[in-house]
Enzyme design. Structure first.
Site: not given
Ligand code: 5BU
Length: 267
Positions: A91, A93, A98
């Site tokens: 993840d 991001k 490019g």
């Molecule tokens: P949580 O502990 O369930 O809140 O973790 C959520 C995960 O999803 C965490 O690794 C964030 O980086 C990821 N995430 C998020 O929470 N919201 C977003 O919009 C995005 C990624 Br894109």
């Protein structure tokens, strides 16, 4: 059960190998759970993945939060994912131009060598997806991009014409297997599904069996509501890794998401 039965139109409309692999794994494990394995020590992360692996459909990482990261240790994470046939999703991001994104896909962590999926913002323009795809091509691997069309966090700016443009571009690019949608707001998600159509997946963070506000602006919706609103993968972090019994928690998320998928498809 066969994937085509439970995934219905999504299966029929998506023949990208990565998407098919995900839907097959989810059907086999009867779970739409993508674990956000947000542990900062290699040994904790590995133990977590090994313990809850059978209840998962995919595994999501933030490789740069791991304090004692090593290439060899990470090969064990990849192997643990392979053992239960999980896509490994970094993840990251990405948001740069490019050519730099292509370099970042290599770099210290060698993301292109082990990740099947990565997240990217489209803020810098559409070449970012080509940058990701070029990096996978460099190492002879297949991969797919999930573009951020929405986010789960309070006050984020991914809405309106920007979100529309992300969807419009992503729907037309073979490298984009899906979008990130906001799991905490079923009505926003339903709207996103309407714009995305059937031909791409939507993966949703901001999901917890305990609905409400989380730490630092995170917001949570219920996994069942997210799936019924059009989510194909619920991204769950603390709901599992902070639970007293992560194995039992992972099973509960798997059950809630799978039942909702059956309900959605009428299978
Ligand atoms: P949580 O502990 O369930 O809140 O973790 C959520 C995960 O999803 C965490 O690794 C964030 O980086 C990821 N995430 C998020 O929470 N919201 C977003 O919009 C995005 C990624 Br894109």
């Amino acid at each position: 059960m066969e994937p085509a039965e439970v995934w219905g139109e999504r299966w029929a409309a998506m023949n990208a190998p990565i998407a098919r692999q995900y839907m097959t794994a989810a059907t086999r494990s009867q779970s739409l759970v993508c674990l956000a394995a947000d542990r900062t020590k290699m040994s904790d992360l590995l133990a977590l993945v090994r313990s809850v692996g059978p209840s998962l459909a995919a595994l999501k990482t933030h490789v740069d939060v791991v304090e004692d990261w090593t290439k060899e240790g990470w090969a064990e994470v990849r192997a643990a994912a392979d053992e239960v046939d999980l896509l490994l999703f970094e993840d990251r991001k990405f948001a740069d131009i490019g050519g730099i994104t292509q370099k970042q896909m290599h770099g210290l962590y060698g993301v292109a060598e082990w990740a099947d999926l990565v997240t990217a913002h489209l803020i810098s323009g559409p070449d970012i997806v080509d940058g990701c795809m070029a990096a996978w091509a460099d190492v002879g691997r297949d991969g797919g991009v999930l573009l951020l069309a929405q986010m789960s966090s309070r006050g984020n700016l991914l809405a309106g014409p920007y979100s529309d443009a992300v969807v419009a571009h992503g729907r037309g690019h073979d490298g984009v297997v899906g979008f990130i949608g906001n799991g905490s707001r079923p009505e926003e998600l339903r709207d996103l599904r309407g714009r995305v159509g059937e031909g791409r997946m939507i993966w949703t963070p901001g999901v917890n069996l305990a609905v409400g506000d989380g730490a630092m602006g995170q917001r949570y919706g219920h996994p069942r509501e997210a799936v019924l609103a059009g989510s194909d993968a619920i991204i769950v972090g603390s709901g599992i890794h902070k639970a007293e019994d992560p194995v039992a928690a992972a099973k509960a998320y798997a059950e809630a998401s799978w039942q909702a998928l059956l309900e959605r498809s009428g299978a």
